[in-house]
Design a protein around this motif. Structure first.
Motif, PDB file in Angstrom:
ATOM      1  N   SER A  51      45.623  41.116  67.342  1.00 39.37           N
ATOM      2  CA  SER A  51      44.147  41.269  66.017  1.00 39.37           C
ATOM      3  C   SER A  51      45.956  41.298  65.148  1.00 39.37           C
ATOM      4  CB  SER A  51      43.628  42.028  65.611  1.00 39.37           C
ATOM      5  OG  SER A  51      44.152  43.408  65.542  1.00 39.37           O
ATOM      6  N   VAL A  52      47.328  42.098  65.710  1.00 36.67           N
ATOM      7  CA  VAL A  52      48.289  41.888  65.048  1.00 36.67           C
ATOM      8  C   VAL A  52      48.866  40.518  64.379  1.00 36.67           C
ATOM      9  CG1 VAL A  52      50.756  43.172  64.595  1.00 36.67           C
ATOM     10  CG2 VAL A  52      48.854  44.741  65.089  1.00 36.67           C
ATOM     11  N   VAL A  53      49.008  39.981  65.592  1.00 37.58           N
ATOM     12  CA  VAL A  53      49.615  38.246  65.742  1.00 37.58           C
ATOM     13  C   VAL A  53      48.858  38.113  65.092  1.00 37.58           C
ATOM     14  CG1 VAL A  53      50.467  36.605  67.299  1.00 37.58           C
ATOM     15  CG2 VAL A  53      51.211  39.092  67.281  1.00 37.58           C
ATOM     16  N   ILE A  54      47.867  38.041  64.969  1.00 39.20           N
ATOM     17  CA  ILE A  54      46.921  36.895  64.388  1.00 39.20           C
ATOM     18  C   ILE A  54      47.096  36.930  62.840  1.00 39.20           C
ATOM     19  CG2 ILE A  54      44.814  36.626  64.498  1.00 39.20           C
ATOM     20  CD1 ILE A  54      43.540  37.039  67.157  1.00 39.20           C
ATOM     21  N   LYS A  55      46.497  38.304  62.181  1.00 41.34           N
ATOM     22  CA  LYS A  55      46.897  37.975  60.901  1.00 41.34           C
ATOM     23  C   LYS A  55      47.976  38.652  60.474  1.00 41.34           C
ATOM     24  CE  LYS A  55      42.677  41.422  61.392  1.00 41.34           C
ATOM     25  NZ  LYS A  55      42.009  42.593  61.431  1.00 41.34           N
ATOM     26  N   ALA A  56      49.229  37.184  60.927  1.00 43.89           N
ATOM     27  CA  ALA A  56      50.331  38.294  60.754  1.00 43.89           C
ATOM     28  C   ALA A  56      50.578  37.080  59.333  1.00 43.89           C
ATOM     29  CB  ALA A  56      51.770  38.051  61.943  1.00 43.89           C
ATOM     30  N   ASP A  57      50.534  36.258  59.602  1.00 45.73           N
ATOM     31  CA  ASP A  57      50.298  35.420  58.542  1.00 45.73           C
ATOM     32  C   ASP A  57      49.525  34.520  57.163  1.00 45.73           C
ATOM     33  OD1 ASP A  57      48.360  34.083  60.291  1.00 45.73           O
ATOM     34  OD2 ASP A  57      49.269  32.192  60.321  1.00 45.73           O
ATOM     35  N   GLY A  58      48.859  36.084  57.223  1.00 44.71           N
ATOM     36  CA  GLY A  58      47.834  36.417  56.066  1.00 44.71           C
ATOM     37  C   GLY A  58      46.424  35.574  56.819  1.00 44.71           C
ATOM     38  N   LYS A  59      46.202  35.202  57.369  1.00 45.96           N
ATOM     39  CA  LYS A  59      44.701  34.899  57.734  1.00 45.96           C
ATOM     40  C   LYS A  59      44.558  34.190  59.089  1.00 45.96           C
ATOM     41  CE  LYS A  59      47.541  29.943  58.556  1.00 45.96           C
ATOM     42  NZ  LYS A  59      47.534  28.591  57.496  1.00 45.96           N
ATOM     43  N   VAL A  60      43.303  34.688  59.377  1.00 47.78           N
ATOM     44  CA  VAL A  60      42.421  34.240  60.751  1.00 47.78           C
ATOM     45  C   VAL A  60      41.876  32.883  61.378  1.00 47.78           C
ATOM     46  CG1 VAL A  60      40.754  35.200  62.583  1.00 47.78           C
ATOM     47  CG2 VAL A  60      42.487  36.857  59.661  1.00 47.78           C
ATOM     48  N   ASN A  61      43.077  32.335  62.266  1.00 46.64           N
ATOM     49  CA  ASN A  61      42.220  30.693  62.504  1.00 46.64           C
ATOM     50  C   ASN A  61      41.461  30.889  63.379  1.00 46.64           C
ATOM     51  OD1 ASN A  61      43.441  28.257  64.218  1.00 46.64           O
ATOM     52  ND2 ASN A  61      44.093  28.031  62.219  1.00 46.64           N
ATOM     53  N   GLN A  62      41.198  30.449  63.678  1.00 46.28           N
ATOM     54  CA  GLN A  62      39.292  30.195  64.565  1.00 46.28           C
ATOM     55  C   GLN A  62      40.312  29.895  65.163  1.00 46.28           C
ATOM     56  OE1 GLN A  62      36.488  31.582  64.207  1.00 46.28           O
ATOM     57  NE2 GLN A  62      36.147  31.390  66.191  1.00 46.28           N
ATOM     58  N   ARG A  63      41.112  29.363  66.362  1.00 50.38           N
ATOM     59  CA  ARG A  63      40.941  28.648  67.079  1.00 50.38           C
ATOM     60  C   ARG A  63      42.438  29.688  68.197  1.00 50.38           C
ATOM     61  NH1 ARG A  63      44.379  22.536  66.002  1.00 50.38           N
ATOM     62  NH2 ARG A  63      44.806  24.179  64.042  1.00 50.38           N
TER      63      ARG A  63
ATOM     64  N   LEU B 126      56.492  34.770  63.800  1.00 55.06           N
ATOM     65  CA  LEU B 126      57.622  35.039  65.371  1.00 55.06           C
ATOM     66  C   LEU B 126      57.977  36.327  64.833  1.00 55.06           C
ATOM     67  CD1 LEU B 126      59.196  33.448  66.734  1.00 55.06           C
ATOM     68  CD2 LEU B 126      60.867  32.830  65.008  1.00 55.06           C
ATOM     69  N   ARG B 127      58.045  36.828  63.234  1.00 55.67           N
ATOM     70  CA  ARG B 127      58.979  37.804  62.660  1.00 55.67           C
ATOM     71  C   ARG B 127      57.796  38.926  63.569  1.00 55.67           C
ATOM     72  NH1 ARG B 127      60.023  36.752  58.337  1.00 55.67           N
ATOM     73  NH2 ARG B 127      57.738  37.047  57.051  1.00 55.67           N
ATOM     74  N   GLU B 128      56.763  38.912  63.501  1.00 50.96           N
ATOM     75  CA  GLU B 128      55.848  40.232  64.232  1.00 50.96           C
ATOM     76  C   GLU B 128      55.953  39.741  65.937  1.00 50.96           C
ATOM     77  OE1 GLU B 128      53.815  43.418  63.929  1.00 50.96           O
ATOM     78  OE2 GLU B 128      53.796  41.785  62.029  1.00 50.96           O
ATOM     79  N   LEU B 129      55.884  39.063  66.414  1.00 51.05           N
ATOM     80  CA  LEU B 129      55.961  38.956  67.459  1.00 51.05           C
ATOM     81  C   LEU B 129      57.878  39.563  67.784  1.00 51.05           C
ATOM     82  CD1 LEU B 129      54.527  35.598  68.789  1.00 51.05           C
ATOM     83  CD2 LEU B 129      53.949  37.349  69.406  1.00 51.05           C
ATOM     84  N   GLN B 130      59.006  39.280  67.049  1.00 49.35           N
ATOM     85  CA  GLN B 130      60.259  39.487  67.679  1.00 49.35           C
ATOM     86  C   GLN B 130      59.717  41.486  67.027  1.00 49.35           C
ATOM     87  OE1 GLN B 130      61.950  38.217  64.171  1.00 49.35           O
ATOM     88  NE2 GLN B 130      63.202  36.622  65.924  1.00 49.35           N
ATOM     89  N   LYS B 131      59.245  42.149  66.475  1.00 44.40           N
ATOM     90  CA  LYS B 131      59.315  43.142  66.448  1.00 44.40           C
ATOM     91  C   LYS B 131      58.429  43.956  67.297  1.00 44.40           C
ATOM     92  CE  LYS B 131      58.643  43.808  61.419  1.00 44.40           C
ATOM     93  NZ  LYS B 131      57.774  43.683  60.643  1.00 44.40           N
ATOM     94  N   ILE B 132      57.287  43.516  67.909  1.00 40.81           N
ATOM     95  CA  ILE B 132      56.849  44.213  69.300  1.00 40.81           C
ATOM     96  C   ILE B 132      57.049  44.149  70.650  1.00 40.81           C
ATOM     97  CG2 ILE B 132      54.446  43.292  70.806  1.00 40.81           C
ATOM     98  CD1 ILE B 132      52.653  42.501  67.862  1.00 40.81           C
TER      99      ILE B 132
END
Length: 252
Positions: A71-83, A157-163
């Motif tokens: 959920s953190v990764v999905i919301k990282a760019d400020g939108k929720v993508n159905q795919r 990508l920034r969120e993935l780096q943090k994780i």
């Protein structure tokens, strides 16, 4: 009410000393329960815990913590993508079965979804219960989510780096997995996948290939779910492809 029950039981078993002790203990229990209820706004943690137990998914379960990172990764760019959501659901159904996956999603939606999520704490849980190889596969899966819509954004990508940092995955391994998803027009990504510089000798390239093939071999994930093994196989193939690309470029 509890203090009087305690007093009666104490009287039955230990006469007056028991009645006094039972009354005191009952009073302490009442104070504690009132405090917990007030803190939880009428719905204490115990209620939530019992609800989770009924669903067979608790806060300590691996898949619930994994879904939290998703959920953190999905919301990282400020939108929720159905795919991206479909990618996660498909992965969970494949890994844990439809019933368990549905229970995990239900618990997440009822208990965690609208709360402040702390990725660092979730990753600390993951680190204490998984091997390094499994954490690499977790990162690979999270990268896969971002690619579900065909593009990895800078915030993602920034969120993935943090994780990756919270999971204590080293920089070279992070860049290696990143190169498997972010393609470049030259052979740079192939070298990054093998975790070597472009200036490496042919002997160093061969050694790097053997090292990486061993690191990402599916046998490293014995006992894990099939979805994890499939991810390991994907990385194993990416390592082989990278090596073959460098061989072709160099004429090895």
């Amino acid at each position: 009410m509890i203090k009087w029950i305690g007093a009666i039981l104490g009287m039955v078993y230990m006469r007056w000393p028991g009645a006094i002790l039972g009354f005191l203990l009952g009073s302490l229990i009442e104070v504690f329960l009132k405090g917990k209820q007030a803190k939880g706004g009428g719905r204490g943690f115990q209620d939530i815990f019992q609800q989770q137990r009924a669903q067979n998914v608790s806060m300590g379960d691996f898949e619930l913590n994994l879904l939290t990172l998703c959920s953190v990764v999905i919301k990282a760019d400020g939108k929720v993508n159905q795919r991206e959501l479909d990618y996660v659901r498909s992965y969970f159904v494949q890994s844990y079965g439809k019933e368990r996956a549905n229970a995990t999603f239900k618990t997440f939606n009822e208990v965690i979804k609208n709360r402040q999520i702390e990725p660092q704490r979730v990753c600390a849980y993951m680190r204490s219960r998984t091997t390094y190889e499994v954490r690499l596969q977790i990162l690979h899966f999270l990268f896969g989510i971002t690619q579900a819509d065909g593009h990895i954004s800078t915030p993602e990508l920034r969120e993935l780096q943090k994780i990756a940092g919270y999971l204590q995955i080293n920089r070279r391994d992070f860049e290696s997995i990143q190169a498997m998803f972010v393609k470049s027009t030259d052979a740079t990504s192939a070298y990054k996948i093998l975790e070597i510089e472009k200036s490496a000798t042919d002997a160093e390239v061969k050694k790097a290939f053997r090292t990486m093939a061993k690191k990402y071999h599916p046998d490293k994930l014995q006992g894990m779910d099939e979805a994890y093994k499939k991810g390991a196989e994907e990385k194993f193939l990416k390592v082989q492809e990278a090596y073959e690309r460098i061989q072709k470029e160099r004429g090895i």
